[in-house]
Scaffold this motif. Structure first.
Motif, mmCIF file in Angstrom:
data_model
loop_
_atom_site.group_PDB
_atom_site.id
_atom_site.type_symbol
_atom_site.label_atom_id
_atom_site.label_comp_id
_atom_site.label_asym_id
_atom_site.label_seq_id
_atom_site.Cartn_x
_atom_site.Cartn_y
_atom_site.Cartn_z
ATOM 1 N N ALA A 1 1.203 -1.753 -0.036
ATOM 2 C CA ALA A 1 0.066 0.146 0.172
ATOM 3 C C ALA A 1 0.677 1.158 -0.105
ATOM 4 N N GLU A 2 1.804 1.373 0.344
ATOM 5 C CA GLU A 2 2.612 2.361 1.079
ATOM 6 C C GLU A 2 3.699 2.628 -0.701
ATOM 7 N N ALA A 3 3.552 1.393 -1.169
ATOM 8 C CA ALA A 3 4.815 1.614 -1.767
ATOM 9 C C ALA A 3 3.841 1.978 -3.577
ATOM 10 N N ASP A 4 2.583 1.216 -3.183
ATOM 11 C CA ASP A 4 1.370 2.358 -4.359
ATOM 12 C C ASP A 4 1.854 3.521 -4.270
ATOM 13 N N ARG A 5 1.432 3.563 -2.599
ATOM 14 C CA ARG A 5 1.070 5.171 -2.494
ATOM 15 C C ARG A 5 2.099 6.661 -2.812
ATOM 16 N N VAL A 6 2.966 5.828 -2.863
ATOM 17 C CA VAL A 6 4.545 6.586 -3.046
ATOM 18 C C VAL A 6 4.008 7.126 -5.103
ATOM 19 N N SER A 7 3.817 5.342 -5.858
ATOM 20 C CA SER A 7 3.551 5.141 -6.892
ATOM 21 C C SER A 7 2.738 6.889 -7.747
ATOM 22 N N HIS A 8 1.482 6.476 -6.622
ATOM 23 C CA HIS A 8 0.822 7.566 -7.500
ATOM 24 C C HIS A 8 1.364 8.689 -7.844
ATOM 25 N N LEU A 9 1.523 9.180 -6.190
ATOM 26 C CA LEU A 9 2.805 10.533 -6.414
ATOM 27 C C LEU A 9 3.402 10.997 -7.366
ATOM 28 N N LEU A 10 4.065 10.243 -7.817
ATOM 29 C CA LEU A 10 5.307 10.127 -8.991
ATOM 30 C C LEU A 10 4.578 9.987 -10.089
ATOM 31 N N ALA A 11 3.965 9.173 -10.587
ATOM 32 C CA ALA A 11 3.290 8.901 -11.813
ATOM 33 C C ALA A 11 3.634 9.805 -12.943
ATOM 34 N N GLU A 12 2.628 11.606 -12.307
ATOM 35 C CA GLU A 12 2.539 12.358 -13.083
ATOM 36 C C GLU A 12 3.850 12.655 -13.924
ATOM 37 N N THR A 13 5.592 12.279 -13.568
ATOM 38 C CA THR A 13 6.540 12.200 -14.010
ATOM 39 C C THR A 13 7.688 11.832 -14.303
ATOM 40 N N LEU A 14 7.215 10.472 -13.686
ATOM 41 C CA LEU A 14 8.032 8.963 -13.471
ATOM 42 C C LEU A 14 7.019 7.988 -13.796
ATOM 43 N N THR A 15 7.870 7.204 -14.977
ATOM 44 C CA THR A 15 6.817 5.653 -15.225
ATOM 45 C C THR A 15 7.988 4.709 -13.898
ATOM 46 N N GLY A 16 7.067 3.494 -13.311
ATOM 47 C CA GLY A 16 7.481 2.692 -12.651
ATOM 48 C C GLY A 16 6.747 1.220 -12.354
ATOM 49 N N PHE A 17 7.341 0.305 -11.752
ATOM 50 C CA PHE A 17 6.855 -0.697 -10.939
ATOM 51 C C PHE A 17 6.646 -1.137 -9.790
ATOM 52 N N VAL A 18 5.729 -1.779 -9.383
ATOM 53 C CA VAL A 18 5.861 -2.182 -7.353
ATOM 54 C C VAL A 18 5.970 -3.281 -7.406
ATOM 55 N N ALA A 19 6.808 -3.970 -6.829
ATOM 56 C CA ALA A 19 6.232 -5.122 -6.972
ATOM 57 C C ALA A 19 7.764 -6.271 -5.547
ATOM 58 N N LYS A 20 7.141 -7.017 -5.495
ATOM 59 C CA LYS A 20 7.917 -7.763 -4.031
ATOM 60 C C LYS A 20 8.948 -8.067 -4.072
ATOM 61 N N GLY A 21 10.323 -7.899 -3.326
ATOM 62 C CA GLY A 21 11.040 -8.828 -3.480
ATOM 63 C C GLY A 21 11.109 -10.057 -2.627
ATOM 64 N N SER A 22 11.601 -10.798 -3.438
ATOM 65 C CA SER A 22 12.226 -11.893 -3.408
ATOM 66 C C SER A 22 13.652 -13.158 -3.602
ATOM 67 N N ASN A 23 13.598 -13.418 -1.703
ATOM 68 C CA ASN A 23 14.919 -14.723 -2.214
ATOM 69 C C ASN A 23 14.899 -15.630 -2.561
ATOM 70 N N VAL A 24 14.100 -16.360 -3.529
ATOM 71 C CA VAL A 24 13.993 -17.589 -4.558
ATOM 72 C C VAL A 24 12.922 -16.557 -5.700
ATOM 73 N N SER A 25 13.810 -16.662 -6.554
ATOM 74 C CA SER A 25 12.708 -16.732 -7.961
ATOM 75 C C SER A 25 11.452 -16.970 -8.175
ATOM 76 N N MET A 26 10.820 -16.107 -9.020
ATOM 77 C CA MET A 26 9.827 -16.936 -9.122
ATOM 78 C C MET A 26 9.653 -18.150 -10.325
ATOM 79 N N LEU A 27 10.885 -17.404 -10.947
ATOM 80 C CA LEU A 27 11.040 -18.586 -12.770
ATOM 81 C C LEU A 27 11.309 -20.371 -11.563
ATOM 82 N N HIS A 28 12.761 -20.239 -10.244
ATOM 83 C CA HIS A 28 12.219 -21.226 -9.291
ATOM 84 C C HIS A 28 11.809 -21.699 -9.088
ATOM 85 N N ARG A 29 10.086 -20.793 -8.560
ATOM 86 C CA ARG A 29 9.398 -21.573 -7.786
ATOM 87 C C ARG A 29 8.399 -22.118 -8.788
ATOM 88 N N LYS A 30 8.332 -21.363 -9.869
ATOM 89 C CA LYS A 30 7.123 -22.004 -11.075
ATOM 90 C C LYS A 30 8.068 -23.344 -11.058
#
Length: 283
Positions: free
Chosen positions: A249-278
Motif C-alpha cells: 500500500a505504501e509503495a503504491d501510494r508513492v508510485s501514484h504520487l510520482l506517476a505524473e513525472t515518472l513511470t515505474g512499477f511496484v514489486a515484492k522482493g524475493s530471495n527465491v526467484s519466481m522462475l524457480h518457484r514455478k
C-alpha cells in the motif's frame, strides 16, 4: 502429436549494493554486490521443433534476433550438448533495456533452464551457470535462482537472506551503457572488500551511482524525487532506481504520487526467484 510447450517467467533483479574493488588485467572489474529478485519480469513461451532450428518471435527495436541473448543461450546449449531438437520462443517483454534490472540476462537464464528440460539434457545448475557466464556476468545468479552475495565479476555466489520488502522501481526513459560507466575515469575502483554479514546491515551504496547521476540527469532527478520518501538507490549500472517500503500500500501510494513525472512499477522482493518457484511446482 502436439510438441511440448512451456511458459516461464524471467524475473527482474536488484543490486542492493555494488562496490567496485579494482580493475583486472583483462579489463573487467572485481566487484561485490548483493542480488535479490523481484516478483516481476518478462515471460517466455517455448515450443519444441524437430528440425533443430532456433526461432525467436519478438520484435525488439535495435536488437536483431541473432544478437539477442535468448538466441545465443539456445544456440550455446545446443552446441554444447549436441541436442538435435530445435525451439520456437515467444517473448513478452516488460523489463526495460539498459535498466540495470537484468532483463537480457534473466531471459537467457530462463532459456537455458527451459531448454534443459524440454530437450531432456539433464544438465546440473552448476553446468548451466557455467554456460551462462559466457553470455554475461549476471546470468549465473538467475540460473541458480537464489538471492546472493556476489564477488569476482559477479559469478562467485554465496546465498544470502536479506529482508523481502516491497519495492518501488522507477524507470527513467534513458538506456545506460554499462561499458560507458565502467570506463569512466571518475568511477570509484578502490572500495575495500567487505564480508557478507555487514552487507546485509548497511554498506548499501552503489559505487556506479555518482557516475550515472552525473552523466544522466533523468536518473539524478528520479533519485531526488524518490529520496523524499525512502532511501533511493541505483540498481547495477542501469537507469532504474529503487526504494524499499514496508508494504504494498505504501509503495503504491508513492508510485501514484510520482506517476505524473515518472513511470515505474511496484514489486515484492524475493530471495527465491519466481522462475524457480514455478519450476518446483511444475516438476
Amino acid at each position: 502429436m502436439t510438441l511440448a510447450r512451456l511458459t516461464l517467467p524471467a524475473p527482474a533483479k536488484l543490486n542492493l549494493m555494488l562496490h567496485i574493488l579494482g580493475r583486472r588485467a583483462d579489463g573487467y572489474h572485481e566487484l561485490q554486490t548483493v542480488f535479490q529478485f523481484l516478483d516481476y519480469g518478462d515471460e517466455l513461451d517455448f515450443q519444441l521443433r524437430t528440425d533443430g532450428e532456433v526461432h525467436l518471435h519478438a520484435d525488439i527495436p535495435g536488437v536483431p534476433p541473432e544478437t539477442n541473448l535468448i538466441v545465443k543461450a539456445a544456440r550455446k546449449l545446443q552446441s554444447d550438448s549436441g541436442a538435435t531438437l530445435g525451439i520456437d520462443i515467444w517473448l513478452r517483454k516488460v523489463l526495460p533495456m539498459g535498466g540495470g534490472i537484468g532483463g537480457g540476462s534473466s531471459d537467457a537464464a530462463t532459456t537455458l533452464l527451459a531448454l534443459n528440460h524440454l530437450w531432456q539434457l539433464g544438465y546440473s545448475l552448476d553446468q548451466l551457470a557455467e554456460l551462462g557466464l559466457a553470455l554475461g556476468a549476471d546470468v549465473p545468479v538467475f540460473v541458480r535462482g537464489h538471492a546472493a552475495f556476489a564477488e569476482g565479476v559477479g559469478e562467485k555466489l554465496t546465498p544470502v537472506e536479506p529482508e523481502e520488502p516491497w519495492y518501488l522501481v522507477l524507470v527513467p526513459q534513458v538506456s545506460v551503457s554499462t561499458a560507458e560507466i565502467f570506463s569512466d575515469p571518475l568511477l570509484t575502483r578502490d572500495s575495500p572488500p567487505i564480508k557478507v554479514r555487514p552487507v546485509l546491515k548497511g554498506n548499501s551504496r552503489n559505487d556506479c551511482q555518482p557516475v550515472v547521476e552525473r552523466r544522466y540527469p533523468a536518473v539524478r532527478n528520479a533519485l531526488n524525487l524518490l529520496s523524499k520518501f525512502t532511501d533511493a538507490r541505483l540498481t547495477g549500472t542501469g537507469s532504474c532506481v529503487f526504494g524499499a517500503f514496508p508494504n504494498k500500500a505504501e509503495a503504491d501510494r508513492v508510485s501514484h504520487l510520482l506517476a505524473e513525472t515518472l513511470t515505474g512499477f511496484v514489486a515484492k522482493g524475493s530471495n527465491v526467484s519466481m522462475l524457480h518457484r514455478k519450476l518446483q511446482n511444475l516438476f
